[in-house]
Scaffold this motif. Structure first.
Motif, mmCIF file in Angstrom:
data_model
loop_
_atom_site.group_PDB
_atom_site.id
_atom_site.type_symbol
_atom_site.label_atom_id
_atom_site.label_comp_id
_atom_site.label_asym_id
_atom_site.label_seq_id
_atom_site.Cartn_x
_atom_site.Cartn_y
_atom_site.Cartn_z
ATOM 1 N N ILE A 215 0.815 -1.206 0.000
ATOM 2 C CA ILE A 215 0.000 0.000 0.000
ATOM 3 C C ILE A 215 0.854 1.263 0.000
ATOM 4 O O ILE A 215 0.497 2.267 -0.606
ATOM 5 C CB ILE A 215 -0.954 0.001 1.212
ATOM 6 N N CYS A 216 1.973 1.235 0.670
ATOM 7 C CA CYS A 216 2.805 2.438 0.797
ATOM 8 C C CYS A 216 3.117 3.018 -0.592
ATOM 9 O O CYS A 216 3.672 2.334 -1.460
ATOM 10 C CB CYS A 216 4.114 2.091 1.506
ATOM 11 N N PRO A 217 2.776 4.303 -0.813
ATOM 12 C CA PRO A 217 2.955 4.895 -2.149
ATOM 13 C C PRO A 217 4.270 5.651 -2.319
ATOM 14 O O PRO A 217 4.533 6.209 -3.391
ATOM 15 C CB PRO A 217 1.784 5.873 -2.229
ATOM 16 N N SER A 218 5.075 5.679 -1.250
ATOM 17 C CA SER A 218 6.287 6.506 -1.309
ATOM 18 C C SER A 218 7.280 5.951 -2.327
ATOM 19 O O SER A 218 7.343 4.739 -2.567
ATOM 20 C CB SER A 218 6.952 6.570 0.070
ATOM 21 N N ILE A 219 8.051 6.859 -2.912
ATOM 22 C CA ILE A 219 9.058 6.492 -3.921
ATOM 23 C C ILE A 219 10.437 6.764 -3.329
ATOM 24 O O ILE A 219 10.779 7.904 -2.994
ATOM 25 C CB ILE A 219 8.865 7.286 -5.222
ATOM 26 N N TYR A 220 11.185 5.701 -3.149
ATOM 27 C CA TYR A 220 12.544 5.808 -2.607
ATOM 28 C C TYR A 220 13.565 5.683 -3.738
ATOM 29 O O TYR A 220 13.280 5.116 -4.798
ATOM 30 C CB TYR A 220 12.785 4.708 -1.569
#
Length: 372
Positions: A268-273
């Protein structure tokens, strides 16, 4: 035995004999200030029967009737005879109308045969009945300007029992002006009494207020054995309990929904690393799930409480929901995103807080309609 006499109509044709509860008995004084002599062992022949006094009886001309066989020095009056007009009572109450009309009950036949009738009312509070009879007989100067919740509850019981709503309506409205500040703001021992008062006297705004409080703060079905005499229909208390359970279930359903969403294979996490994107997103989801389970367990919300949720109120459940501490890998101080940082726990915390607020707002209280 001393019997106190109260006259509400000097030309009355009916004595209502009431009995004082033991805790209300106090030394009785005659009009000249002296305590009346009485006996504690003599039997009262009027306790369980309708008594017909002959026409022209002077029974109502004295303050107290004494038992000449008394061997007791002093005793408070345990009974009071109230001289009233049966016509006034019949006009004010359909119950009394049915009781006193000719061809109806024994009381009515005795009354219509002439003379003065004495009828025992052993279950009714004499002090409360006195207020009611002063209203019925138009003795407005004898009606108290203010009453407390105990007296108003007693009046609600009698008014409901004898269906005398209209005759007391004006006085109840006046009394409520002073009692508004006494309405409960939290669950306490007066709440059921207030619900009964508001229900019997159809106080719409106050009824909604106290039933909302009951929905919000009750921890189970309202009404216990010692409160069974209060004139609150069972369906009113049932509706409050159903609302409590339904709203708690809905709020707990929010937690179930979140856990279900994170319990899927997809991330679910939408962050872009910049690196290790998949691992970081997976770790972020795992932190939210883990912190939620750990926090819910500490708040008593995991394992999930089961219906009918005994000992649990909507208010308590909402407060516990707000106390859930969720963390995500994307939160500060784990990562710095500058001005574009995501909401704490990716908005799950806000989602839970909003659900708790909605649950409290759904406690709207009851309104008078065809069902109530």
């Amino acid at each position: 035995m001393v019997v106190r006499i109260l006259t509400f109509d000097p030309d009355g044709d009916l004595y209502l004999r009431l009995t004082y509860p033991l805790e209300k008995i106090s030394p009785f004084k005659t009009e000249d200030g002296a305590k009346a002599d009485t006996g504690g062992n003599a039997s009262d022949s009027w306790t369980n029967a309708v008594v017909l006094l002959p026409p022209g009886s002077a029974y109502g001309s004295t303050v107290a009737v004494e038992d000449t066989h008394s061997d007791s020095a002093e005793e408070a009056p345990k009974k009071v005879d109230m001289l009233v007009s049966s016509k006034h009572l019949m006009l004010a109450s359909p119950v009394f109308k049915a009781m006193f009309r000719r061809g109806g009950f024994l009381e009515g036949n005795k009354l219509q045969s002439g003379g003065v009738v004495v009828i025992p009312f052993p279950d009714d509070d004499p002090d409360i009945f006195k207020i009611l009879l002063n209203i019925v007989h138009g003795r407005v100067r004898q009606v108290p300007e203010k009453v407390g919740i105990d007296d108003l509850t007693g009046l609600a019981i009698l008014v409901d029992k004898y269906q005398m709503h209209e005759v007391v309506e004006f006085h109840v409205r006046m009394w409520m002006l002073a009692l508004q500040k006494s309405l409960p703001t939290k669950l306490d021992s007066t709440l059921l009494a207030w619900i009964s008062v508001c229900y019997v006297f159809r106080l719409s705004a106050e009824y909604r207020q106290v039933t909302r409080l009951a929905e919000l703060e009750s921890c189970g079905p309202l009404g216990v054995e010692e409160e069974q005499d209060l004139p609150i229909p069972a369906h009113v208390l049932d509706r409050i309990e159903r609302h409590r359970q339904a709203i708690i279930a809905s709020l707990l359903g929010t937690i179930i929904g979140i856990m279900g969403a994170y319990n899927k294979a997809s991330v679910i996490c939408p962050s872009i690393y910049n690196d290790n994107l998949e691992s970081r997103n997976y770790a972020c989801d795992s932190m939210i799930v883990g912190s939620m389970l750990k926090s819910a367990s500490s708040q008593g919300l995991w394992p999930l409480p089961l219906a009918p949720y005994p000992g649990r109120s909507i208010k308590q459940t909402a407060e516990e929901t707000r106390k859930l501490k969720l963390v995500a890998m994307c939160d500060a101080p784990f990562n710095y995103w500058g001005q574009s940082s995501p909401l704490p726990a990716h908005g799950v915390i806000k989602y839970l807080h909003d659900a708790a607020s909605r649950a409290e707002k759904e406690c709207e209280g009851l309104a008078f309609d065809g069902a109530t």
